[in-house]
Write an enzyme that holds these catalytic residues in place. Structure first.
Site, PDB file in Angstrom:
ATOM      1  N   PHE A 125      34.918  54.129  36.870  1.00 24.77           N
ATOM      2  CA  PHE A 125      35.916  54.867  35.896  1.00 24.77           C
ATOM      3  C   PHE A 125      35.117  56.180  35.389  1.00 24.77           C
ATOM      4  O   PHE A 125      34.116  55.816  34.852  1.00 24.77           O
ATOM      5  CB  PHE A 125      36.467  53.939  35.202  1.00 24.77           C
ATOM      6  CG  PHE A 125      37.968  54.395  34.564  1.00 24.77           C
ATOM      7  CD1 PHE A 125      38.792  54.511  35.040  1.00 24.77           C
ATOM      8  CD2 PHE A 125      37.895  55.183  33.159  1.00 24.77           C
ATOM      9  CE1 PHE A 125      40.111  55.004  34.493  1.00 24.77           C
ATOM     10  CE2 PHE A 125      38.911  55.462  32.674  1.00 24.77           C
ATOM     11  CZ  PHE A 125      39.975  55.579  33.252  1.00 24.77           C
ATOM     12  N   ASP A 195      32.221  45.998  32.826  1.00 24.07           N
ATOM     13  CA  ASP A 195      33.467  46.669  32.360  1.00 24.07           C
ATOM     14  C   ASP A 195      34.744  45.862  32.902  1.00 24.07           C
ATOM     15  O   ASP A 195      34.717  45.863  34.271  1.00 24.07           O
ATOM     16  CB  ASP A 195      33.559  47.961  32.630  1.00 24.07           C
ATOM     17  CG  ASP A 195      34.852  48.672  31.950  1.00 24.07           C
ATOM     18  OD1 ASP A 195      35.779  47.822  31.418  1.00 24.07           O
ATOM     19  OD2 ASP A 195      35.050  49.848  31.771  1.00 24.07           O
ATOM     20  N   TYR A 220      44.949  47.107  26.639  1.00 20.04           N
ATOM     21  CA  TYR A 220      46.430  47.597  26.904  1.00 20.04           C
ATOM     22  C   TYR A 220      46.918  47.383  28.551  1.00 20.04           C
ATOM     23  O   TYR A 220      47.830  48.119  28.639  1.00 20.04           O
ATOM     24  CB  TYR A 220      46.644  49.218  26.384  1.00 20.04           C
ATOM     25  CG  TYR A 220      45.533  50.156  26.931  1.00 20.04           C
ATOM     26  CD1 TYR A 220      45.849  50.638  28.158  1.00 20.04           C
ATOM     27  CD2 TYR A 220      44.670  50.454  26.201  1.00 20.04           C
ATOM     28  CE1 TYR A 220      44.794  51.654  28.636  1.00 20.04           C
ATOM     29  CE2 TYR A 220      43.469  51.498  26.477  1.00 20.04           C
ATOM     30  CZ  TYR A 220      43.722  52.015  27.801  1.00 20.04           C
ATOM     31  OH  TYR A 220      42.718  53.003  28.290  1.00 20.04           O
ATOM     32  N   LYS A 221      45.968  46.957  29.103  1.00 15.98           N
ATOM     33  CA  LYS A 221      46.236  47.011  30.448  1.00 15.98           C
ATOM     34  C   LYS A 221      47.124  45.420  30.905  1.00 15.98           C
ATOM     35  O   LYS A 221      48.015  45.172  30.304  1.00 15.98           O
ATOM     36  CB  LYS A 221      45.015  46.982  31.552  1.00 15.98           C
ATOM     37  CG  LYS A 221      44.609  48.695  31.345  1.00 15.98           C
ATOM     38  CD  LYS A 221      43.350  48.909  32.114  1.00 15.98           C
ATOM     39  CE  LYS A 221      42.941  50.623  31.885  1.00 15.98           C
ATOM     40  NZ  LYS A 221      41.695  50.838  32.306  1.00 15.98           N
TER      41      LYS A 221
END
Ligand SMILES: *Cc1c(COP(=O)(O)O)cnc(C)c1O
Length: 420
Positions: A125, A195, A220-221
């Site tokens: 990412f 991560d 928030y996922k």
């Protein structure tokens, strides 16, 4: 799977009641919980209580009376079993990006400048790469990016300080073998930083079992903490004594209210806290974490992962059958696939417009642009807490219809928003 078969699977799904914890929009199939988790029904009232009672009435007393000051740790303790950590090891703070900055600095500091190579993937990412670039500059280290998972092992040599990986790739949903790669990193004398942005709440993660060194993850996922929810950070307890992290704010001080001139780190994970915790955001995140912990009595993360696998299997089978234009870009081997499925379309079909047409029809996923030889991807996330088998069936049927009828060609579906 017919629609009736899908409905029958939902009716007998032992986890079916967990969906009732969410306030989902009527008439929409939400397959983007990997980007922004759904709103738990408990969240508005809980946040209102913190606002009106704890802040409005009790004001500053709430730091002690309502336990605000301990929230980063108590909420971390609620997250710990979801990622194979123990209470006292997880801290909720800041964003994933900021926590990555802290742990990467900490990991390089532990290597004491003996080794100068940080290994990651070009397909990681972007924020992870941007942060790694900055930390490497500060430490005089070199960031080496590999293009394929097979290229990781040869980089794990006597120069490698840190292996920095995201367990589940955000584009393809491919899962790294955390145990094996951590073991290889350790055999080479390197530290492993993971991560867990697309893992926490989606996969069975065993940080202690794999003996990883550091981990960060997103609130928030799959944790359903709300937009921009605080993130979490974990360090293996074997590092707690020698740890140093660069954002030495007062809340990571051993005695913040002694107001001394010099910084002395708090013991253990607490030193990863920098400033004052975001209490309103943490109240929302706590409700999100509770939606996962509600599965504790129903088989917990093992059962949730089982359902996620069944959903992605059903989705892939339906795509293969009903959408010949699409090719599945996520691994077909379930052991290597997270809780999402990404598909690509031939270059004469505008994938972004297809996703906009799908959203218009009430099927919400997202689109990630391609680069180089990597195709653009339509991503579909299957949050096992609230996605049903009938949603899988209806989503694929709608996609097949959008492709057959070319509805995506309408000009209104071609315009890109600021957030895709
Ligand atoms: C979502 C995600 C992030 C998000 O970072 P923020 O600091 O919350 O914006 C970071 N890393 C990965 C791998 C992600 O998937």
């Amino acid at each position: 799977m017919t629609r009736d078969e899908a409905l029958a699977r939902d009716a007998t799904d032992p986890l079916r009641t967990l969906r009732d914890q969410f306030d989902l929009p009527q008439g929409r199939i939400y397959l983007d919980g990997n980007s922004l988790g759904a709103l738990p029904k408990a969240t508005p009232a809980r946040v209102a209580q913190v606002l009106q009672q704890e802040w409005g009435q009790d004001l500053i007393e709430s730091w002690n009376k309502a336990g605000w000051i301990d929230t980063p740790r108590t909420l971390g303790d609620r997250i710990a079993p979801l990622i194979g950590a123990r209470p006292g090891e997880v801290l909720v703070a800041d964003s994933t990006s900021v926590n990555l900055y802290k742990v990467l600095h900490a990991a390089l500091s532990l290597q004491q400048g003996q080794r100068r190579k940080v290994v990651s993937e070009r397909g990681n990412f972007p924020t992870d790469l941007y942060i790694a670039q900055s930390v490497c500059r500060a430490h005089g280290a070199e960031l080496v990016l590999v293009d394929s998972p097979d290229d990781i092992e040869p980089q794990l040599d006597e120069h490698c300080a840190v292996l920095l990986l995201t367990q589940v790739n955000y584009r393809s949903g491919r899962v790294h073998d955390m145990a094996k790669l951590t073991r290889w990193a350790h055999q080479a004398g390197a530290l492993a930083v993971w991560d867990l942005a697309h893992s926490a709440g989606a996969l069975v993660v065993d940080l202690l079992g794999t003996a990883a060194d550091f981990a960060v993850g997103c609130g928030y996922k799959y944790l359903n903490g709300g937009p921009g929810a605080p993130a979490f950070v974990w360090a293996h307890p074997r590092h707690h004594v020698q740890l140093t992290q660069p954002l030495t704010g007062w809340m990571g001080h051993a005695e913040p209210f002694a107001f001394t001139t010099d910084y002395h780190p708090a013991p253990g994970i607490q030193q990863f806290q920098c400033g004052t915790p975001s209490i309103l955001a943490m109240a929302a995140l706590a409700c999100g974490v509770d939606t996962l912990r509600a599965a504790d009595g129903l088989g917990g993360m093992v059962a949730l992962r089982g359902k996620s696998v069944a959903l992605t299997e059903a989705f892939i089978a339906a795509i293969d059958k009903q959408c010949p234009q699409a090719s599945v870009q996520s691994p077909r081997d379930v052991a290597q696939r997270g809780s999402q499925v990404s598909i690509s379309l031939p270059s004469n079909i505008n994938g972004y417009a297809v996703m906009q047409a799908l959203i218009d029809r009430g099927v919400v996923g997202d689109y990630r642009v391609g680069s180089g030889s990597a195709p653009g991807l339509l991503r579909f996330g299957f949050a096992p807490l609230y996605v049903r088998f009938v949603d899988v069936f209806d989503a694929v049927t709608t996609l097949a219809d959008v492709l057959t009828r070319d509805t995506w060609r309408e000009p209104r579906f071609q315009q890109a928003g600021k957030v895709t």
